[in-house]
Design a protein around this motif. Structure first.
Motif, PDB file in Angstrom:
ATOM      1  N   MET A   1      18.216  30.070  85.096  1.00 28.03           N
ATOM      2  CA  MET A   1      17.486  28.913  85.635  1.00 28.03           C
ATOM      3  C   MET A   1      17.279  29.166  87.116  1.00 28.03           C
ATOM      4  O   MET A   1      17.817  28.473  87.970  1.00 28.03           O
ATOM      5  CB  MET A   1      18.272  27.623  85.369  1.00 28.03           C
ATOM      6  CG  MET A   1      18.313  27.231  83.910  1.00 28.03           C
ATOM      7  SD  MET A   1      19.480  25.886  83.535  1.00 28.03           S
ATOM      8  CE  MET A   1      20.978  26.824  83.209  1.00 28.03           C
ATOM      9  N   CYS A   2      16.473  30.170  87.432  1.00 26.42           N
ATOM     10  CA  CYS A   2      16.465  30.741  88.780  1.00 26.42           C
ATOM     11  C   CYS A   2      15.714  29.899  89.798  1.00 26.42           C
ATOM     12  O   CYS A   2      15.860  30.123  91.002  1.00 26.42           O
ATOM     13  CB  CYS A   2      15.895  32.152  88.751  1.00 26.42           C
ATOM     14  SG  CYS A   2      14.138  32.246  88.336  1.00 26.42           S
TER      15      CYS A   2
ATOM     16  N   ALA B   1      21.931  48.360  91.037  1.00 29.70           N
ATOM     17  CA  ALA B   1      22.023  47.071  90.350  1.00 29.70           C
ATOM     18  C   ALA B   1      20.626  46.581  89.977  1.00 29.70           C
ATOM     19  O   ALA B   1      19.618  47.021  90.530  1.00 29.70           O
ATOM     20  CB  ALA B   1      22.720  46.047  91.243  1.00 29.70           C
ATOM     21  N   ALA B   2      20.580  45.642  89.005  1.00 30.07           N
ATOM     22  CA  ALA B   2      19.312  45.074  88.561  1.00 30.07           C
ATOM     23  C   ALA B   2      19.408  43.551  88.583  1.00 30.07           C
ATOM     24  O   ALA B   2      20.502  42.980  88.489  1.00 30.07           O
ATOM     25  CB  ALA B   2      18.968  45.565  87.155  1.00 30.07           C
ATOM     26  N   PHE B   3      18.260  42.890  88.672  1.00 31.13           N
ATOM     27  CA  PHE B   3      18.234  41.439  88.867  1.00 31.13           C
ATOM     28  C   PHE B   3      17.187  40.825  87.939  1.00 31.13           C
ATOM     29  O   PHE B   3      16.009  41.196  87.986  1.00 31.13           O
ATOM     30  CB  PHE B   3      17.907  41.116  90.326  1.00 31.13           C
ATOM     31  CG  PHE B   3      18.773  41.869  91.299  1.00 31.13           C
ATOM     32  CD1 PHE B   3      19.965  41.333  91.745  1.00 31.13           C
ATOM     33  CD2 PHE B   3      18.412  43.149  91.727  1.00 31.13           C
ATOM     34  CE1 PHE B   3      20.777  42.048  92.607  1.00 31.13           C
ATOM     35  CE2 PHE B   3      19.219  43.866  92.585  1.00 31.13           C
ATOM     36  CZ  PHE B   3      20.413  43.309  93.034  1.00 31.13           C
ATOM     37  N   VAL B   4      17.635  39.893  87.109  1.00 28.37           N
ATOM     38  CA  VAL B   4      16.774  39.284  86.104  1.00 28.37           C
ATOM     39  C   VAL B   4      16.780  37.774  86.306  1.00 28.37           C
ATOM     40  O   VAL B   4      17.839  37.137  86.299  1.00 28.37           O
ATOM     41  CB  VAL B   4      17.244  39.627  84.673  1.00 28.37           C
ATOM     42  CG1 VAL B   4      16.363  38.925  83.640  1.00 28.37           C
ATOM     43  CG2 VAL B   4      17.255  41.132  84.463  1.00 28.37           C
TER      44      VAL B   4
ATOM     45  N   LEU C   1       8.732  29.857  89.175  1.00 30.62           N
ATOM     46  CA  LEU C   1       8.701  31.322  89.114  1.00 30.62           C
ATOM     47  C   LEU C   1       7.723  31.903  90.125  1.00 30.62           C
ATOM     48  O   LEU C   1       7.985  32.947  90.732  1.00 30.62           O
ATOM     49  CB  LEU C   1       8.335  31.775  87.705  1.00 30.62           C
ATOM     50  CG  LEU C   1       9.433  31.627  86.648  1.00 30.62           C
ATOM     51  CD1 LEU C   1       8.879  31.937  85.269  1.00 30.62           C
ATOM     52  CD2 LEU C   1      10.620  32.535  86.968  1.00 30.62           C
ATOM     53  N   GLU C   2       6.591  31.238  90.303  1.00 32.75           N
ATOM     54  CA  GLU C   2       5.644  31.691  91.330  1.00 32.75           C
ATOM     55  C   GLU C   2       6.289  31.645  92.704  1.00 32.75           C
ATOM     56  O   GLU C   2       6.121  32.569  93.522  1.00 32.75           O
ATOM     57  CB  GLU C   2       4.397  30.809  91.307  1.00 32.75           C
ATOM     58  CG  GLU C   2       3.487  31.050  90.114  1.00 32.75           C
ATOM     59  CD  GLU C   2       2.231  30.199  90.186  1.00 32.75           C
ATOM     60  OE1 GLU C   2       1.933  29.687  91.288  1.00 32.75           O
ATOM     61  OE2 GLU C   2       1.561  30.038  89.158  1.00 32.75           O
TER      62      GLU C   2
ATOM     63  N   LEU D   1      11.176  38.848  86.712  1.00 33.76           N
ATOM     64  CA  LEU D   1      11.061  37.406  86.520  1.00 33.76           C
ATOM     65  C   LEU D   1      10.242  37.114  85.277  1.00 33.76           C
ATOM     66  O   LEU D   1       9.226  37.766  85.031  1.00 33.76           O
ATOM     67  CB  LEU D   1      10.402  36.747  87.736  1.00 33.76           C
ATOM     68  CG  LEU D   1      11.095  36.937  89.091  1.00 33.76           C
ATOM     69  CD1 LEU D   1      10.237  36.354  90.212  1.00 33.76           C
ATOM     70  CD2 LEU D   1      12.483  36.301  89.081  1.00 33.76           C
ATOM     71  N   SER D   2      10.683  36.127  84.498  1.00 33.30           N
ATOM     72  CA  SER D   2       9.936  35.746  83.299  1.00 33.30           C
ATOM     73  C   SER D   2      10.148  34.270  83.012  1.00 33.30           C
ATOM     74  O   SER D   2      11.147  33.675  83.425  1.00 33.30           O
ATOM     75  CB  SER D   2      10.371  36.579  82.094  1.00 33.30           C
ATOM     76  OG  SER D   2      11.729  36.335  81.785  1.00 33.30           O
TER      77      SER D   2
END
Length: 728
Positions: free
Chosen positions: A207-208, A266-269, A278-279, A296-297
């Motif tokens: 829930m970014c 490292a990776a970031f999702v 998200l925009e 991002l999705s």
């Protein structure tokens, strides 16, 4: 000034992360003297203070201490302490300045006054030295002065930061409730992200929002100083600023960032259901220079999946936690879904859940092995650290029972009490079923604190549910009451077969004064319901009451039956529902009186919804007492339904219905036509009609005939009397 000079400093930070900040500043080569609430004090060289401004992920401000004084109790002592600082050594003539004053004493009660006194001392000091008078500038001053007064102890310093260090500059687009950047960094550190990032793990935020956690995590993993791109700090306007030393510190930070980015594994999702959020996250990440590492999705938590080929990592998220109690029902399924996805998809991972409502956190069905108390602005919050075990690991650890309990957490069977509550709802649905089908009633009370442990009223409005939590007595443990509330809210969607976002929750306390008129929200979300052939507007979110008193349904039905050809008066008319029924029953004209513009406008909307002509059905905004005293016309049918108590400023005096009902009834009877009827109703549980009224008028208590099946458990919920003139 040489690099060996040690300067005293004070660093401010959000409450709850003082020890983290102390550790961070120590790693930057500062010597820490101690911590206090929302701050850390110590000593450091100028180069280290420059580095702290550049590299600190946790501080709000770095203050270089210029002076301290004891027994600063009044304005004279404050001025004396401030003018004791050698300001010409630090501020150039003609510079702009701002004074930020914190704290108070018995004589210094306002921060603006304290700031004014210090400003006067600075100006006087510079002018005595022959310098040009400085000017106050609040937005972008050359120099910011920081002063803190606590228990008559004053600290004055120079703010080396300028704007707060949490303002990294990348977040121009925010989500609905964005975390401050330094709080986000603190959460990541508490969750162990720096160590996990070094091992090349994945970080997921389901829930970014606007991406603050993801961006701070990427900056941290790549060793990019959080304020590397800031063009100006507070020290740039300081008279003793050493630009060469600053450029050395800045160059070293750039070299570290270059090495860190090249070594980053490292990776970031990030995922969110809101496309606009998200925009914003993407735009913020581009400004921070970390967008190439973020994926991002758009997606719902209920469909969250672990990244392919990743057996471990960190899930960190700051889900909504219902700052308004009415938001809670829709959030319970969200937390339950998060817990379900953790168990099914993320065995072996760690979940870091930041919430201002720990009871919602428990709805995940996952047990935290560690908790940290923090604050998000004024809200007390907790960071719950949860190691998520997969099925095999649970079996190996002998956690079968716990796993079963976790798996059941999404249903209503997770506690015996919740199951009993659900069973009572089903029993009540069955009991009321035939009556509802026969009468066509779509707005009714299904549950009314049937079980003392679950002190709620559950009302159905068509396909919507309105829940009122009765405020528990002080003898009831608040956490237990909150847990039961969440259990009940978790049961409602399944039992009632209704979506959680169609459930509205409010806490109901004893009303005093204007509380019934106070707005609880401003959604203006309303919808139509039907009752006895009438169409009515209800609003389940914005006010304590919904616009339709369900217990008075039989009274409105009776008024409708009595209204044919009558001139009708509705006093304390609220949203005019009784007038609508009387008009549909054939009342030839009506007047509805209330003090609230909001409710009179609502009443007018109800009239329009039922195509009632406002020429014959009018509303009047006035104190009912005063209107009755002045009115000279007569009415065939009067409905008097006053509040139990009101001290509204709009009224000429306080209303207490037990004390004042005789006078109210007398005023109404003076306006009642000879063969007319006054229907007098109120909701004071212990109300007693004055015997004098029964001697002067024909009085019939019809209360027991005005209780429909949905209120049979509370036969004393209201009192209703028919009053007529004798020998009429």
């Amino acid at each position: 000034m040489t690099s060996s000079n040690s300067l005293a400093f004070f660093a401010t930070c959000p409450r709850g992360i003082e020890q983290l900040l102390a550790s961070e500043l120590t790693a930057l080569d500062a010597a820490i003297d101690g911590t206090t609430v929302a701050g850390v004090s110590g000593h450091a060289t100028l180069e280290v203070l420059y580095a702290c401004c550049l590299h600190s992920r946790l501080a709000n401000r770095i203050i270089m201490t210029l002076g301290e004084a004891e027994q600063v109790s009044d304005a004279d002592a404050l001025y004396k302490a401030a003018i004791g600082v050698d300001w010409p050594q630090h501020i150039s003539g003609g510079a702009t300045l701002r004074v930020d004053f914190h704290g108070q004493s018995e004589a210094i009660r306002h921060t603006r006054f304290g700031a004014q006194v210090i400003k006067d001392a600075v100006v006087d000091s510079l002018q005595r030295a022959g310098e040009e008078r400085p000017r106050v500038e609040l937005q972008a001053p050359d120099v910011r002065i920081y002063a803190h007064l606590h228990r008559e102890r004053l600290m004055i310093g120079l703010d080396l930061s300028g704007d707060s260090l949490h303002m990294r500059g990348y977040r121009l687009e925010g989500g609905k409730a964005p975390l401050k950047e330094n709080l986000a960094a603190a959460l990541l550190i508490r969750a162990g992200w720096p160590e996990r990032a070094a091992q090349g793990e994945v970080l997921v935020d389901p829930m970014c929002g606007s991406g603050t956690l993801l961006i701070e995590a990427a900056l941290m993993a790549a060793d990019i100083a959080p304020n590397l791109w800031r063009r100006r700090f507070g020290f740039h306007g300081w008279k003793q600023h050493q630009e060469q030393r600053w450029q050395q510190v800045l160059g070293q930070a750039r070299e570290r960032a270059t090495r860190g980015k090249s070594a980053l594994t490292a990776a970031f999702v990030g995922q969110d259901a809101d496309a606009l959020a998200l925009e914003a996250a993407g735009a913020n990440a581009r400004r921070a220079g970390v967008d190439q590492w973020l994926t991002l999705s758009r997606g719902e938590v209920a469909r969250l999946k672990a990244p392919a080929h990743q057996s471990r990592g960190l899930i960190i998220t700051n889900p909504p936690y219902g700052e308004r109690i009415g938001d809670v029902p829709a959030l319970i399924p969200l937390y339950q879904a998060l817990g379900e996805r953790m168990r099914s998809e993320f065995g072996g991972w760690r979940l870091a859940l930041f919430t201002g409502n720990p009871e919602l956190g428990h709805r995940t069905g996952l047990k935290a092995h560690k908790q940290y108390a923090l604050r998000n602005g004024a809200i007390d919050c907790k960071l719950l650290l949860i190691d998520v075990y997969g099925r095999d690991e649970r079996d190996a650890r002998g956690m079968n029972n716990e796993g079963a309990a976790q798996a059941a957490s999404a249903g209503v069977s997770h506690s015996e009490g919740a199951q009993m509550f659900a069973n009572r709802l089903r029993k009540n649905k069955k009991r009321l079923g035939k009556w509802l089908k026969r009468s066509g009633t779509q707005c009714y009370r299904l549950y009314d604190a049937d079980m003392p442990e679950y002190a709620l009223a559950v009302d159905i409005y068509g396909s919507w549910v309105h829940v009122q939590e009765y405020a528990p007595p002080r003898s009831i443990d608040a956490r237990s009451a909150e847990r039961r509330l969440h259990e009940a809210l978790g049961a409602l969607p399944e039992v009632l077969e209704v979506a959680s976002d169609r459930i509205f929750l409010k806490t109901r306390q004893r009303q005093t004064g204007k509380s019934q008129y106070q707005r609880h929200s401003s959604s203006q979300q309303r919808f139509q319901v039907e009752e006895e052939g009438a169409k009515l507007w209800v609003n389940l979110r914005d006010y304590l009451d919904t616009g339709l008193f369900l217990d008075h349904r039989p009274v409105r039905r009776k008024l409708k039956e009595m209204a044919q050809g009558k001139r009708f008066l509705n006093l304390f008319c609220y949203t005019g529902t009784a007038t609508v029924q009387a008009a549909l029953g054939g009342a030839r004209e009506s007047i509805s009186v209330d003090m609230s513009n909001t409710y009179l406008e609502w009443a007018a909307d109800n009239f329009a919804l039922n195509r009632l002509h406002m020429g014959r059905h009018t509303v009047v905004r006035e104190d009912c007492f005063e209107w009755l005293k002045r009115e000279r016309s007569y009415f065939d049918l009067i409905f008097l339904d006053p509040p139990t108590f009101s001290n509204s400023s709009k009224m000429s005096s306080t209303l207490d219905i037990q004390r004042d009902h005789v006078r109210l009834v007398e005023l109404c009877m003076a306006r009642l036509a000879p063969a007319g009827t006054l229907v007098f109703s109120n909701n004071q549980r212990k109300f007693k009609l004055d015997p004098e009224l029964a001697e002067r008028f024909d009085v019939e208590d019809i209360s027991r005939h005005t209780i429909d099946p949905d209120f049979e458990r509370r036969p004393g919920i209201h009192h209703v009397f028919e009053i007529r003139k004798k020998n009429a």
